[in-house]
Design a protein around this motif. Structure first.
Motif, mmCIF file in Angstrom:
data_model
loop_
_atom_site.group_PDB
_atom_site.id
_atom_site.type_symbol
_atom_site.label_atom_id
_atom_site.label_comp_id
_atom_site.label_asym_id
_atom_site.label_seq_id
_atom_site.Cartn_x
_atom_site.Cartn_y
_atom_site.Cartn_z
ATOM 1 N N VAL A 84 -7.080 9.334 6.626
ATOM 2 C CA VAL A 84 -7.981 8.497 7.406
ATOM 3 C C VAL A 84 -7.161 7.573 8.310
ATOM 4 O O VAL A 84 -6.186 6.958 7.864
ATOM 5 N N SER A 85 -7.557 7.451 9.555
ATOM 6 C CA SER A 85 -6.818 6.650 10.533
ATOM 7 C C SER A 85 -6.599 5.217 10.062
ATOM 8 O O SER A 85 -7.526 4.549 9.618
ATOM 9 N N ASP A 86 -5.349 4.771 10.180
ATOM 10 C CA ASP A 86 -5.039 3.403 9.744
ATOM 11 C C ASP A 86 -5.506 2.346 10.732
ATOM 12 O O ASP A 86 -5.561 1.166 10.397
ATOM 13 N N THR A 87 -5.860 2.741 11.964
ATOM 14 C CA THR A 87 -6.287 1.733 12.937
ATOM 15 C C THR A 87 -7.579 1.066 12.512
ATOM 16 O O THR A 87 -7.849 -0.070 12.893
ATOM 17 N N ALA A 96 -7.446 -7.071 1.748
ATOM 18 C CA ALA A 96 -7.823 -6.793 0.361
ATOM 19 C C ALA A 96 -6.632 -6.878 -0.592
ATOM 20 O O ALA A 96 -6.820 -7.029 -1.803
ATOM 21 N N GLY A 97 -5.413 -6.773 -0.047
ATOM 22 C CA GLY A 97 -4.218 -6.872 -0.885
ATOM 23 C C GLY A 97 -3.438 -5.581 -1.032
ATOM 24 O O GLY A 97 -2.497 -5.499 -1.828
ATOM 25 N N VAL A 98 -3.813 -4.546 -0.270
ATOM 26 C CA VAL A 98 -3.074 -3.284 -0.298
ATOM 27 C C VAL A 98 -1.667 -3.510 0.269
ATOM 28 O O VAL A 98 -1.495 -4.227 1.249
ATOM 29 N N LYS A 99 -0.678 -2.894 -0.356
ATOM 30 C CA LYS A 99 0.717 -3.140 0.017
ATOM 31 C C LYS A 99 1.303 -2.142 1.012
ATOM 32 O O LYS A 99 2.327 -2.418 1.635
ATOM 33 N N ALA A 100 0.648 -0.980 1.151
ATOM 34 C CA ALA A 100 1.166 0.017 2.090
ATOM 35 C C ALA A 100 0.053 0.970 2.484
ATOM 36 O O ALA A 100 -0.902 1.191 1.736
ATOM 37 N N TYR A 101 0.206 1.547 3.669
ATOM 38 C CA TYR A 101 -0.759 2.524 4.191
ATOM 39 C C TYR A 101 0.049 3.697 4.723
ATOM 40 O O TYR A 101 0.730 3.580 5.742
ATOM 41 N N VAL A 102 -0.009 4.821 4.003
ATOM 42 C CA VAL A 102 0.864 5.950 4.302
ATOM 43 C C VAL A 102 0.032 7.193 4.624
ATOM 44 O O VAL A 102 -0.912 7.524 3.906
ATOM 45 N N SER A 103 0.407 7.893 5.681
ATOM 46 C CA SER A 103 -0.274 9.124 6.049
ATOM 47 C C SER A 103 0.146 10.259 5.128
ATOM 48 O O SER A 103 1.305 10.360 4.721
ATOM 49 N N LYS A 104 -0.796 11.143 4.816
ATOM 50 C CA LYS A 104 -0.478 12.307 4.001
ATOM 51 C C LYS A 104 0.385 13.313 4.758
ATOM 52 O O LYS A 104 0.839 14.305 4.177
#
Length: 209
Positions: A84-87, A96-104
């Motif tokens: 899902v697009s990180d934009t 929310a407190g998420v530490k990273a957003y990584v593409s599959k």
């Protein structure tokens, strides 16, 4: 040893990630789940250091659930691992407190590096997300649409952009249909448009979705 839970709908993802980390000396995939309810049950019984989770995990119909989870387990590290697009999701994810957003799309050694860095206290988001947030911080307050829109409003907007009706969105988010109508009205007002089509088009133009 960094203990990990993998929360993903796909058996292929589970097999690939667990196989990769099978003999890892510093990271152990302790267990995997395929829906959010099982994630909550597993964490209550056997807490891990880090959860790698897909935004589209079954039962995860709101980022607010992640916020609640982190309130219950403040030391837990959450990494979004998704297509899902990180934009759209990264800004509320950060809140929310998420530490990273990584593409599959990344190779697994990069996911391994992300887990290690997050465990050491780093925040990891793409250069596009960082750039978008920098632009937002420099933009006039009245024009900061990410600041204007709540996490829930962004979620409702996403479902509208998928062509879902008020009743469908209400069912997905477990809300009253009248509440969704209220969110829709707020979105129209905040983005200064008068109909749903213009709302979606403007949201895309502004790269909110």
């Amino acid at each position: 040893m960094i203990t990990v839970c993998l929360a993903d709908n796909s058996p292929v993802v589970h097999l690939g990630v667990q196989t990769y980390f099978n003999n890892n000396s510093t990271i152990k995939v302790k267990y995997g789940v395929t829906n959010f309810a099982d994630l909550e049950r597993k964490l209550a019984a056997d807490l891990v250091d880090c959860v790698i989770i897909d935004v589209e995990l079954e039962g995860l119909n709101s980022i607010l659930k992640i916020k609640t989870l982190l309130q219950e387990y403040p030391d837990l590290k959450v990494i979004f691992f998704t297509n899902v697009s990180d934009t759209m999701y990264a800004p509320p994810a950060i809140k929310a407190g998420v530490k990273a957003y990584v593409s599959k799309n990344v190779i697994l050694p990069e996911l391994e590096n992300t887990i290690t860095r997050v465990s050491n206290g780093d925040l990891i988001f793409s250069s596009e997300v960082k750039k978008a947030i920098e632009i937002l911080n420099k933009t006039k307050k009245s024009e900061r649409l990410y600041k204007k829109l709540s996490t829930r409003e962004i979620e409702v907007l996403r479902y509208f952009s998928e062509g879902r009706k008020n009743k469908e969105v209400a069912k997905i988010l477990d809300l009253d249909e009248k509440t969704i109508s209220t969110y829709k009205l707020r979105l129209l007002q905040k983005l200064s448009v008068t109909n749903l089509l213009d709302l979606i088009n403007k949201a895309k133009q502004l790269e909110i979705i």
